[in-house]
Motif scaffolding. Structure first.
Motif, PDB file in Angstrom:
ATOM      1  N   PHE A 262      75.781  50.817  66.843  1.00  0.00           N
ATOM      2  CA  PHE A 262      75.156  49.982  65.825  1.00  0.00           C
ATOM      3  C   PHE A 262      73.747  50.495  65.590  1.00  0.00           C
ATOM      4  O   PHE A 262      72.962  50.615  66.532  1.00  0.00           O
ATOM      5  N   GLN A 263      73.435  50.816  64.333  1.00  0.00           N
ATOM      6  CA  GLN A 263      72.092  51.270  64.001  1.00  0.00           C
ATOM      7  C   GLN A 263      71.187  50.065  63.860  1.00  0.00           C
ATOM      8  O   GLN A 263      71.531  49.100  63.186  1.00  0.00           O
ATOM      9  N   GLY A 264      70.027  50.122  64.476  1.00  0.00           N
ATOM     10  CA  GLY A 264      69.101  49.000  64.492  1.00  0.00           C
ATOM     11  C   GLY A 264      68.466  48.698  63.153  1.00  0.00           C
ATOM     12  O   GLY A 264      68.901  49.164  62.100  1.00  0.00           O
ATOM     13  N   ILE A 265      67.425  47.915  63.188  1.00  0.00           N
ATOM     14  CA  ILE A 265      66.789  47.336  62.015  1.00  0.00           C
ATOM     15  C   ILE A 265      65.710  48.269  61.468  1.00  0.00           C
ATOM     16  O   ILE A 265      64.853  48.750  62.203  1.00  0.00           O
ATOM     17  N   SER A 266      65.735  48.460  60.173  1.00  0.00           N
ATOM     18  CA  SER A 266      64.681  49.214  59.497  1.00  0.00           C
ATOM     19  C   SER A 266      63.631  48.231  59.001  1.00  0.00           C
ATOM     20  O   SER A 266      63.963  47.267  58.309  1.00  0.00           O
ATOM     21  N   PRO A 267      62.374  48.441  59.365  1.00  0.00           N
ATOM     22  CA  PRO A 267      61.327  47.512  58.930  1.00  0.00           C
ATOM     23  C   PRO A 267      60.970  47.695  57.456  1.00  0.00           C
ATOM     24  O   PRO A 267      61.311  48.699  56.845  1.00  0.00           O
ATOM     25  N   MET A 268      60.286  46.708  56.912  1.00  0.00           N
ATOM     26  CA  MET A 268      59.807  46.783  55.540  1.00  0.00           C
ATOM     27  C   MET A 268      58.381  47.322  55.546  1.00  0.00           C
ATOM     28  O   MET A 268      57.605  47.014  56.438  1.00  0.00           O
ATOM     29  N   HIS A 269      58.064  48.115  54.542  1.00  0.00           N
ATOM     30  CA  HIS A 269      56.718  48.666  54.391  1.00  0.00           C
ATOM     31  C   HIS A 269      56.185  48.271  53.024  1.00  0.00           C
ATOM     32  O   HIS A 269      56.252  49.039  52.079  1.00  0.00           O
ATOM     33  N   TYR A 270      55.673  47.078  52.908  1.00  0.00           N
ATOM     34  CA  TYR A 270      55.165  46.643  51.615  1.00  0.00           C
ATOM     35  C   TYR A 270      53.703  46.213  51.671  1.00  0.00           C
ATOM     36  O   TYR A 270      53.138  45.851  50.663  1.00  0.00           O
ATOM     37  N   ASN A 271      53.091  46.255  52.825  1.00  0.00           N
ATOM     38  CA  ASN A 271      51.716  45.814  52.956  1.00  0.00           C
ATOM     39  C   ASN A 271      50.873  46.952  53.521  1.00  0.00           C
ATOM     40  O   ASN A 271      50.892  47.224  54.716  1.00  0.00           O
ATOM     41  N   GLY A 272      50.138  47.631  52.643  1.00  0.00           N
ATOM     42  CA  GLY A 272      49.332  48.770  53.056  1.00  0.00           C
ATOM     43  C   GLY A 272      48.297  48.451  54.119  1.00  0.00           C
ATOM     44  O   GLY A 272      47.857  49.339  54.850  1.00  0.00           O
ATOM     45  N   ALA A 273      47.891  47.187  54.236  1.00  0.00           N
ATOM     46  CA  ALA A 273      46.936  46.812  55.284  1.00  0.00           C
ATOM     47  C   ALA A 273      47.500  47.124  56.669  1.00  0.00           C
ATOM     48  O   ALA A 273      46.745  47.348  57.611  1.00  0.00           O
TER      49      ALA A 273
ATOM     50  N   PRO B 176      44.504  48.783  52.500  1.00  0.00           N
ATOM     51  CA  PRO B 176      44.608  47.506  51.778  1.00  0.00           C
ATOM     52  C   PRO B 176      44.832  47.748  50.289  1.00  0.00           C
ATOM     53  O   PRO B 176      44.336  48.708  49.718  1.00  0.00           O
ATOM     54  N   GLY B 177      45.597  46.898  49.668  1.00  0.00           N
ATOM     55  CA  GLY B 177      45.879  47.024  48.249  1.00  0.00           C
ATOM     56  C   GLY B 177      47.169  47.773  47.940  1.00  0.00           C
ATOM     57  O   GLY B 177      47.696  47.664  46.853  1.00  0.00           O
ATOM     58  N   VAL B 178      47.681  48.544  48.897  1.00  0.00           N
ATOM     59  CA  VAL B 178      48.956  49.241  48.700  1.00  0.00           C
ATOM     60  C   VAL B 178      50.069  48.219  48.910  1.00  0.00           C
ATOM     61  O   VAL B 178      50.070  47.485  49.890  1.00  0.00           O
TER      62      VAL B 178
ATOM     63  N   GLU C  38      58.997  51.929  62.077  1.00  0.00           N
ATOM     64  CA  GLU C  38      57.749  51.229  61.757  1.00  0.00           C
ATOM     65  C   GLU C  38      56.612  52.211  61.526  1.00  0.00           C
ATOM     66  O   GLU C  38      55.715  51.957  60.735  1.00  0.00           O
ATOM     67  N   LEU C  39      56.655  53.342  62.207  1.00  0.00           N
ATOM     68  CA  LEU C  39      55.604  54.342  62.069  1.00  0.00           C
ATOM     69  C   LEU C  39      55.825  55.270  60.881  1.00  0.00           C
ATOM     70  O   LEU C  39      54.946  56.048  60.534  1.00  0.00           O
ATOM     71  N   ARG C  40      56.992  55.186  60.253  1.00  0.00           N
ATOM     72  CA  ARG C  40      57.342  56.118  59.171  1.00  0.00           C
ATOM     73  C   ARG C  40      57.357  55.428  57.814  1.00  0.00           C
ATOM     74  O   ARG C  40      58.388  55.306  57.176  1.00  0.00           O
ATOM     75  N   LYS C  41      56.203  54.983  57.370  1.00  0.00           N
ATOM     76  CA  LYS C  41      56.091  54.385  56.042  1.00  0.00           C
ATOM     77  C   LYS C  41      56.478  55.386  54.968  1.00  0.00           C
ATOM     78  O   LYS C  41      56.850  55.006  53.861  1.00  0.00           O
ATOM     79  N   ASP C  42      56.452  56.665  55.300  1.00  0.00           N
ATOM     80  CA  ASP C  42      56.816  57.722  54.362  1.00  0.00           C
ATOM     81  C   ASP C  42      58.290  58.092  54.446  1.00  0.00           C
ATOM     82  O   ASP C  42      58.770  58.918  53.702  1.00  0.00           O
TER      83      ASP C  42
END
Length: 118
Positions: free
Chosen positions: A31-42, A47-49, A96-100
């Motif tokens: 089972f592949q785990g959970i991918s986090p969301m990256h919507y808050n540049g802070a 900030p602002g992204v 979580e570390l790979r916003k890209d």
């Protein structure tokens, strides 16, 4: 229905199926785990992204201060109830570390793919 409850319900249905139907002498369950969301540049000191769409580098450092997404706790709880061996491919901390790592718009959702998951 609350989306975490819906996620729990779906995972529980899958877990019950694994317990009842999977012959682990013939099949390995992954089972592949959970991918986090990256919507808050802070979260990565920008900030602002508002999404990861134009990100081209990982978050600096080797740990995230965000903690686990709520869906990770749901997953852990359901996995503990499975009586058959299940291998968790835990991608959460690294993701979580790979916003890209997953900036794409697809499936007519018109949102970043990191925002589609739980």
């Amino acid at each position: 229905m609350d989306r975490m409850e819906a996620f729990r319900s779906g995972l529980t249905t899958w877990a019950n199926w694994v317990n009842a139907e999977v012959d682990t002498n013939k099949t390995k369950v992954l089972f592949q785990g959970i991918s986090p969301m990256h919507y808050n540049g802070a979260e990565w000191h920008e900030p602002g992204v508002t999404n990861c769409g134009k990100e081209t580098t990982p978050i600096n450092g080797s740990t995230s201060s965000l903690g686990l997404p709520p869906a990770s706790y749901v997953l852990q709880n359901v996995l503990q109830k499975i009586t058959k061996p299940v291998q968790l491919l835990n991608i959460t901390a690294l993701s979580e570390l790979r916003k890209d790592g997953h900036p794409s718009i697809h499936n007519n959702f018109h949102r970043m793919d990191c925002l589609i998951g739980v």
